[in-house]
Design an enzyme around this catalytic site. Structure first.
Site, PDB file in Angstrom:
ATOM      1  N   CYS A   1       0.764  -1.329  -0.279  1.00 42.14           N
ATOM      2  CA  CYS A   1      -0.326  -0.303   0.124  1.00 42.14           C
ATOM      3  C   CYS A   1       0.628   0.654  -0.070  1.00 42.14           C
ATOM      4  CB  CYS A   1      -1.133   0.247   1.001  1.00 42.14           C
ATOM      5  SG  CYS A   1      -2.102   0.473   0.936  1.00 42.14           S
ATOM      6  N   HIS A  24      -3.020  -5.012   1.385  1.00 38.30           N
ATOM      7  CA  HIS A  24      -2.497  -5.369   3.430  1.00 38.30           C
ATOM      8  C   HIS A  24      -2.969  -6.982   3.440  1.00 38.30           C
ATOM      9  CE1 HIS A  24      -2.371  -1.055   4.343  1.00 38.30           C
ATOM     10  NE2 HIS A  24      -3.328  -0.758   3.709  1.00 38.30           N
ATOM     11  N   GLU A  34      -1.002  -8.317   5.333  1.00 35.25           N
ATOM     12  CA  GLU A  34      -0.197  -8.262   6.623  1.00 35.25           C
ATOM     13  C   GLU A  34      -1.769  -8.364   7.051  1.00 35.25           C
ATOM     14  OE1 GLU A  34       0.243  -6.080   4.393  1.00 35.25           O
ATOM     15  OE2 GLU A  34      -0.066  -4.191   5.528  1.00 35.25           O
TER      16      GLU A  34
HETATM   17  N1  GLN Z   1      -3.552   6.459   0.827  1.00 37.17           N
HETATM   18  C1  GLN Z   1      -1.835   6.216   1.487  1.00 37.17           C
HETATM   19  C2  GLN Z   1      -1.379   7.034   1.034  1.00 37.17           C
HETATM   20  O1  GLN Z   1      -1.526   7.919  -0.243  1.00 37.17           O
HETATM   21  C3  GLN Z   1      -1.657   4.563   1.233  1.00 37.17           C
HETATM   22  C4  GLN Z   1      -2.727   3.905   2.196  1.00 37.17           C
HETATM   23  C5  GLN Z   1      -2.312   2.747   2.977  1.00 37.17           C
HETATM   24  O2  GLN Z   1      -1.371   2.751   2.769  1.00 37.17           O
HETATM   25  N2  GLN Z   1      -3.408   2.117   3.202  1.00 37.17           N
HETATM   26  O3  GLN Z   1       0.396   6.946   2.061  1.00 37.17           O
END
Ligand code: GLN
Length: 188
Positions: free
Chosen positions: A78, A171, A173
């Protein structure tokens, strides 16, 4: 026993450490350049890439992580995917990416917090479907010649790899399924 680090500046560090321990790896939190020295691999967690970018600069970690990634596997989930990318679009505040994998990333590509969701993704490289949690998730808008797409959701690229570097928009995890982590650990 191999040691795997989790970048611990911000984000869901504890969940990654816990999954690594479940797989019987020695897991350590990485906060400064010296913490990288004993590692076999590094995970960059989900969280907020603007904050992570700022803290990477403060901590003088950009160059040490780039250097580490030349010789060791790195996984980004992410916000970690955003950090690993080469070019970034979207988001209100600028992020300096590490440029570890030749992808262009769209931040918050699936919408805002209310658009977070959980689904099941078939990942051919794993030979199975995995639960995937998307939280203000980015997607990969385009890839370079040496990048392999590992998964798509609604025609958006959400998992990819290039050599030692593995990234996913979701994610792993935050679920009980450790197959994405195991796939990554096989790169060590
Ligand atoms: N939207 C977040 C960002 O731009 C990432 C979100 C996440 O890691 N769940 O950093």
């Amino acid at each position: 026993m191999k040691t795997v680090g989790v970048l611990a500046l911000q984000g869901d560090v504890a969940e990654h450490l816990q999954q690594l321990q479940q797989r019987h790896f020695h897991a350590v939190a990485v906060k400064k350049p010296a913490d990288l020295t004993a590692l076999a691999a590094l995970i960059i967690p989900g969280g907020e890439s603007t904050a992570m970018s700022y803290l990477l600069q403060i901590g003088g970690l950009y160059e040490p992580i780039r250097e580490f990634a030349h010789h060791h596997p790195v996984m980004g989930t992410c916000a970690g995917l955003i950090m690993c990318g080469a070019r970034i679009e979207g988001g209100q505040h600028p992020v300096i990416p590490l440029g570890l994998i030749d992808i262009k990333v769209t931040r918050n590509g699936f919408g805002r917090q209310v658009d977070s969701f959980e689904t099941t993704l078939f990942i051919a490289a794993l030979g199975k479907s995995v639960p995937a949690v998307f939280i203000r998730a980015p997607f990969i808008e385009s890839i370079g010649d040496h990048v392999t797409v590992l998964a798509r959701y609604e025609n958006r690229i959400v998992m990819a790899e290039q050599g030692n570097i593995l990234v996913c928009s979701f994610h792993p995890e935050l679920t009980d399924d450790t197959s994405v982590l195991e796939y990554f650990l096989n790169k060590i």
